[in-house]
Design an enzyme around this catalytic site. Structure first.
Site, PDB file in Angstrom:
ATOM      1  N   ASN A  79      -6.239  -2.770   2.454  1.00 40.79           N
ATOM      2  CA  ASN A  79      -6.283  -4.226   2.519  1.00 40.79           C
ATOM      3  C   ASN A  79      -7.741  -4.663   2.584  1.00 40.79           C
ATOM      4  O   ASN A  79      -8.557  -4.005   3.226  1.00 40.79           O
ATOM      5  CB  ASN A  79      -5.554  -4.739   3.762  1.00 40.79           C
TER       6      ASN A  79
ATOM      7  N   ARG B 205       0.833  -1.211   0.000  1.00 42.18           N
ATOM      8  CA  ARG B 205       0.000   0.000   0.000  1.00 42.18           C
ATOM      9  C   ARG B 205       0.862   1.252   0.000  1.00 42.18           C
ATOM     10  O   ARG B 205       0.568   2.212  -0.702  1.00 42.18           O
ATOM     11  CB  ARG B 205      -0.976   0.007   1.184  1.00 42.18           C
TER      12      ARG B 205
END
Length: 95
Positions: free
Chosen positions: A42, A24
């Site tokens: 996520n 990320r």
């Protein structure tokens, strides 16, 4: 024929070993370099969902990077969806 500067929304679901490996953060850095706004988070099924808005050409570059071999972890597949931008996003964040 539309040009590459029209704004668009890319939603991509990335699967593989992409959680807990800095994916990320890496995605955020690439998106900011491309001038995109959005987020990466996520999901409960171990994927990372990426939402990015900006010029189509920049979104296509981000998608190519997500599918590339230089990502953290190991990407085994990316599914994308294209839609109209909502225009409500500011910056690019990890959720």
């Amino acid at each position: 024929m539309p040009d590459g500067s029209e704004n668009i929304r890319l939603t991509a679901w990335v699967r593989g070993r992409v959680q807990g490996v800095g994916f990320r953060w890496w995605t955020r850095a690439r998106a900011l370099e491309l001038g995109l706004v959005g987020w990466a988070r996520n999901t409960e099924d171990a994927r990372v969902e990426v939402v990015a808005e900006g010029p189509r050409e920049s979104c296509e570059k981000l998608l190519a990077l997500l599918r590339g071999c230089d990502t953290p972890g190991r990407v085994v597949g990316v599914v994308e969806r294209w839609s109209e931008p909502r225009g409500s996003l500011l910056g690019f964040v990890e959720r």
